[in-house]
Design an enzyme around this catalytic site. Structure first.
Site, PDB file in Angstrom:
ATOM      1  N   CYS A   2       0.628  -1.559   0.231  1.00  0.00           N
ATOM      2  CA  CYS A   2      -0.329  -0.161   0.026  1.00  0.00           C
ATOM      3  C   CYS A   2       1.087   0.957  -0.073  1.00  0.00           C
ATOM      4  CB  CYS A   2      -0.982  -0.177   1.291  1.00  0.00           C
ATOM      5  SG  CYS A   2      -1.921  -1.407   1.450  1.00  0.00           S
ATOM      6  N   ARG A  27       3.920   0.181  -4.924  1.00  0.00           N
ATOM      7  CA  ARG A  27       3.867  -0.386  -3.486  1.00  0.00           C
ATOM      8  C   ARG A  27       2.288  -1.685  -3.305  1.00  0.00           C
ATOM      9  NH1 ARG A  27       7.191   1.414   0.636  1.00  0.00           N
ATOM     10  NH2 ARG A  27       5.427   0.607   1.796  1.00  0.00           N
ATOM     11  N   TRP A  75      -2.726  -2.384  -1.697  1.00  0.00           N
ATOM     12  CA  TRP A  75      -2.708  -4.061  -1.903  1.00  0.00           C
ATOM     13  C   TRP A  75      -3.279  -5.042  -0.962  1.00  0.00           C
ATOM     14  CZ3 TRP A  75      -0.488  -8.423   1.250  1.00  0.00           C
ATOM     15  CH2 TRP A  75       0.199  -9.063   0.602  1.00  0.00           C
ATOM     16  N   ASN A 101      -1.765   2.108   6.111  1.00  0.00           N
ATOM     17  CA  ASN A 101      -1.030   1.096   5.424  1.00  0.00           C
ATOM     18  C   ASN A 101      -0.918   0.066   6.463  1.00  0.00           C
ATOM     19  OD1 ASN A 101       1.394  -0.963   4.006  1.00  0.00           O
ATOM     20  ND2 ASN A 101       2.475   1.174   4.369  1.00  0.00           N
ATOM     21  N   GLY A 102      -0.913  -0.778   6.168  1.00  0.00           N
ATOM     22  CA  GLY A 102      -0.538  -2.277   7.234  1.00  0.00           C
ATOM     23  C   GLY A 102      -1.671  -3.268   7.299  1.00  0.00           C
ATOM     24  N   GLU A 486      18.000 -17.033  -7.390  1.00  0.00           N
ATOM     25  CA  GLU A 486      17.292 -15.948  -8.481  1.00  0.00           C
ATOM     26  C   GLU A 486      16.729 -15.668  -9.764  1.00  0.00           C
ATOM     27  OE1 GLU A 486      16.869 -13.323  -6.466  1.00  0.00           O
ATOM     28  OE2 GLU A 486      17.342 -11.530  -8.013  1.00  0.00           O
ATOM     29  N   LYS A 490      13.513 -14.668 -10.387  1.00  0.00           N
ATOM     30  CA  LYS A 490      12.897 -13.634 -11.416  1.00  0.00           C
ATOM     31  C   LYS A 490      11.421 -14.129 -12.054  1.00  0.00           C
ATOM     32  CE  LYS A 490      13.742 -10.907  -9.064  1.00  0.00           C
ATOM     33  NZ  LYS A 490      14.420 -10.485  -8.140  1.00  0.00           N
ATOM     34  N   GLU A 493       7.896 -14.456 -10.724  1.00  0.00           N
ATOM     35  CA  GLU A 493       7.244 -13.181 -10.718  1.00  0.00           C
ATOM     36  C   GLU A 493       7.616 -12.031 -11.367  1.00  0.00           C
ATOM     37  OE1 GLU A 493       8.894 -10.479  -7.614  1.00  0.00           O
ATOM     38  OE2 GLU A 493      11.163 -11.218  -7.982  1.00  0.00           O
ATOM     39  N   HIS A 509      18.351 -36.039  -6.257  1.00  0.00           N
ATOM     40  CA  HIS A 509      17.518 -36.709  -5.335  1.00  0.00           C
ATOM     41  C   HIS A 509      16.105 -36.094  -5.421  1.00  0.00           C
ATOM     42  CE1 HIS A 509      21.792 -38.031  -3.512  1.00  0.00           C
ATOM     43  NE2 HIS A 509      21.698 -36.381  -3.367  1.00  0.00           N
ATOM     44  N   LYS A 608       6.041  -3.772  -3.939  1.00  0.00           N
ATOM     45  CA  LYS A 608       7.571  -3.498  -3.620  1.00  0.00           C
ATOM     46  C   LYS A 608       7.528  -4.092  -2.173  1.00  0.00           C
ATOM     47  CE  LYS A 608      11.504  -2.896  -5.421  1.00  0.00           C
ATOM     48  NZ  LYS A 608      12.115  -4.016  -5.741  1.00  0.00           N
TER      49      LYS A 608
HETATM   50  C1  F6R Z   1      11.868 -10.367  -5.379  1.00  0.00           C
HETATM   51  C2  F6R Z   1      11.619  -8.888  -4.682  1.00  0.00           C
HETATM   52  C3  F6R Z   1      11.334  -9.144  -3.171  1.00  0.00           C
HETATM   53  C4  F6R Z   1      12.031  -8.481  -2.434  1.00  0.00           C
HETATM   54  C5  F6R Z   1      11.803  -9.325  -1.024  1.00  0.00           C
HETATM   55  C6  F6R Z   1      12.410  -9.043   0.393  1.00  0.00           C
HETATM   56  O1  F6R Z   1      12.053  -9.884  -6.822  1.00  0.00           O
HETATM   57  O2  F6R Z   1      12.203  -8.101  -5.132  1.00  0.00           O
HETATM   58  O3  F6R Z   1      11.011 -10.769  -2.513  1.00  0.00           O
HETATM   59  O4  F6R Z   1      13.432  -9.328  -2.411  1.00  0.00           O
HETATM   60  O5  F6R Z   1      10.190  -7.973  -0.736  1.00  0.00           O
HETATM   61  O6  F6R Z   1      13.083  -7.539   0.182  1.00  0.00           O
HETATM   62  P1  F6R Z   1      13.685  -5.976   0.455  1.00  0.00           P
HETATM   63  O7  F6R Z   1      15.106  -6.596   0.109  1.00  0.00           O
HETATM   64  O8  F6R Z   1      13.195  -4.677   0.660  1.00  0.00           O
HETATM   65  O9  F6R Z   1      13.547  -6.314   2.218  1.00  0.00           O
END
Ligand code: F6R
Length: 613
Positions: A2, A27, A75, A101-102, A486, A490, A493, A509, A608
């Site tokens: 949010c 967000r 969100w 937000n929360g 990673e 990616k 997502e 395994h 985000k």
């Molecule tokens: C993946 C991504 C999330 C963040 C995770 C931690 O692309 O963006 O997995 O890495 O939510 O976020 P931060 O680094 O802001 O604590």
């Protein structure tokens, strides 16, 4: 999770808040809304969907006047995304409007209390409950809204950043935070409120980061901060070190692509002033000033989520190898709840792009209480995790807006590598020649990443070839194992393709059962100490008719003969390699997502900054 924006001042509030919401859309983007106070008239507009849908829904005849407004991009937590669950919410009397937000964890008993008093709720949200709770306290106690807010906040459990306006006081925004971020920009006879500085930067560089348990009483020409005991606290004004261009797309189709391409510059920014190859020196104040604690530690514990957790895994390899200090890597969400053993003297390394991730933040608060020393590796300057840490090193990657983390990851790796080198040097676990060699390797990373980015047509071609696969496997060994994780994260997502990352040797395994002629398997197979072994793993996949895509070191003649597709990357020491080999994987997922027609900057269900647990 949010985004919230507020404005009070001489400008028309609507465009300021709408523009701010667009900047904060990363967000959350389930729904958006705005409440405008025009004299004593409250106008609320809200809509399921993105901020653009909200704008489209506002008709020409709508009253958009007023110099005070609050806006929200959501969100969803409580209640599905819908018009009625969108913020702002309006209280029973119609006098108060609030955004939040929360999560209010104890909203259910409060709601029950209010239902018994005859309140009816138009939404499924915890926010509407809190708002009416505040109103109920105000009526019952015949007190000011500020006092009612204070009383309510003492009763609730959970995280919040709220903005609240009252039709009877159209010259004030009340704000409060605990666990969810709030920045207030200070202009000339005007104030801007937002979840981060990006909606504010255009108007002023002077900001105040509101702390947990503070209430802000914001008027055009006055900002008063108080604690929950009604005592005034002095606002600490910070100067933003950020330019508007950093939060705009700058000619790229997407923020994600822009941020991938920024990496040569952001890694260089991260190294600048710290890496002094010619003097065989590393300057990392956060480490230097705390060497006693770092060297005395029996172990380091990395605490992070998602991509940042992957950076922690790379750091585990680096620190154990270079510093000979045991490292544990913890998912913050598990660590905070599983009653871990933390003792004074333990060093926690917190890794976070946003510096606001709720699980990481609470895990750190718990560890700090138990006497651990917290070292923050954070991107967002002034964020909650940065402020909670005893010491730290910023990644200096600049604002990351694309929901999928890219440049922040390489920035984290750069900082963690420097940290490992600095500690190893102080501890005497690295010799001078190896130290100098790795400094040189680090310095070369920006150019090597730039070389990959120069021509991404091969990666785009590979993305087009495999974009319709339903599953992907990503495999790597050693330092390339976290890179494989990673790469898989990616891809899922951005393209919504099921993808798993595994250590290549683990494949036998279990996961190998998945392999058939339809499964693309991405190997991070650069030249390192495991090279021969990973070549064997590639053969094993080929023998089972899997489609093999390899990230290989330039000049490798073996891998291209085996793989269906190869992406070459410049050669690098294996300790430094992840910063380079992850880049083609970022691009691969970007291109797959775009070719599938998805909004890569706002992937579904994600946000985000995960400020709820
Ligand atoms: C993946 C991504 C999330 C963040 C995770 C931690 O692309 O963006 O997995 O890495 O939510 O976020 P931060 O680094 O802001 O604590």
């Amino acid at each position: 999770m949010c985004g919230i924006v507020g404005y009070i001042g001489p400008r028309q509030a609507y465009p300021v808040v709408i523009k701010g919401l667009k900047r904060l859309e990363y967000r959350g983007y389930d729904s958006a809304g705005i409440a405008l106070l025009n004299q004593q008239q409250l106008n609320v507009y809200k809509k399921k969907g993105k901020v653009a849908d909200l704008e489209d829904s506002i008709v020409a005849t709508s009253d958009l006047g007023g110099h005070i407004a609050i806006g929200h991009t959501r969100w969803a937590t409580h209640g599905e995304p819908s018009d009625r669950n969108s913020h702002p919410h309006v209280s029973k009397s119609g006098q108060l409007a609030m955004i939040h937000n929360g999560i209010i964890e104890n909203y259910a008993p409060i709601k029950e209390e209010l239902l018994q008093k005859g309140y009816e709720f138009k939404s499924d949200t915890d926010t509407e409950v809190l708002l009416n709770f505040i109103e109920e306290i105000r009526v019952k106690n015949e007190c000011s809204l500020e006092e009612a807010l204070r009383i309510a906040l003492k009763r609730i459990v959970g995280a919040y950043c709220i903005l609240l306006v009252d039709v009877n006081d159209p010259d004030t925004i009340l704000a409060a935070r605990k666990g969810s971020p709030l920045v207030i920009g200070i202009g000339k006879d005007e104030h801007f409120l937002a979840s981060d500085a990006s909606p504010i930067i255009e108007y002023t560089k002077e900001v105040v980061y509101v702390n947990d348990y503070q209430i802000a009483i914001v008027k055009r020409d006055e900002l008063v901060l108080k604690n929950l005991g009604n005592e005034k606290e002095t606002p600490f004004i910070t100067k933003l070190d950020m330019e508007l261009a950093a939060i705009e797309k700058g000619g790229y189709d997407h923020f994600m692509l822009k941020e991938i391409h920024e990496q040569p510059a952001t890694i260089a920014d991260c190294l600048r002033g710290r890496l002094q190859v010619e003097h065989s020196h590393l300057k990392l104040a956060g480490v230097e000033n705390n060497l006693d604690k770092l060297l005395a530690a029996k172990r380091f514990i990395m605490v992070a989520c998602g991509t940042s957790w992957h950076a922690g895994l790379v750091a585990e390899y680096l620190i154990e190898e270079l510093c000979r200090i045991p490292v544990e890597v913890e998912y913050a969400s598990e660590f905070r709840y599983r009653n871990p053993i933390i003792e004074p003297g333990d060093v926690i390394i917190a890794i976070s792009q946003s510096g606001e991730t709720a699980d990481t933040l609470v895990a750190l608060e718990n560890a700090k209480e138990k006497g651990a020393f917290i070292f923050g590796v954070v991107n967002s300057v002034g964020s909650s995790i940065a402020r909670l840490s005893h010491a730290g090193a910023y990644t200096h990657s600049g604002p990351e807006i694309g929901v999928a983390s890219t440049k922040a990851f390489t920035g984290q790796l750069a900082v963690l590598t420097m940290m490992a080198l600095k500690i190893a040097q102080a501890k005497g676990t690295i010799d001078e020649a190896r130290f100098d060699q790795l400094l040189g390797e680090l310095a070369a990373v920006p150019d090597k990443v730039a070389a990959i980015l120069k021509d991404s047509s091969n990666i785009e071609r590979i993305a087009a070839k495999y974009k319709d696969a339903s599953d992907f496997l990503f495999l790597g060994r050693g330092y390339n194992f976290p890179v494989a994780l990673e790469g898989a994260l990616k891809l899922k997502e951005i393209s919504y393709i099921h993808a798993e990352g595994y250590p290549a040797a683990e494949m036998k395994h279990g996961p190998i059962a998945l392999v058939d002629e339809h499964l693309p398997v991405v190997f991070v197979a650069t030249r390192d100490r495991f090279y021969e072994k990973i070549v064997s793993n590639v053969q094993e996949i080929k023998a089972r008719k899997g489609k093999v895509i390899c990230i290989a070191s330039e000049g490798d003649r073996v891998i291209p003969g085996m793989a269906d597709d190869t992406i070459f990357v410049p050669d690098a020491d294996e300790l430094i390699g992840p910063m380079i080999s992850v880049v083609p994987l970022q691009l691969l997922s970007y291109f797959v997502g775009v070719l599938k027609g998805y909004d890569v900057d706002k992937p579904r269900n994600l946000a985000k900054s995960v400020t709820v647990e």
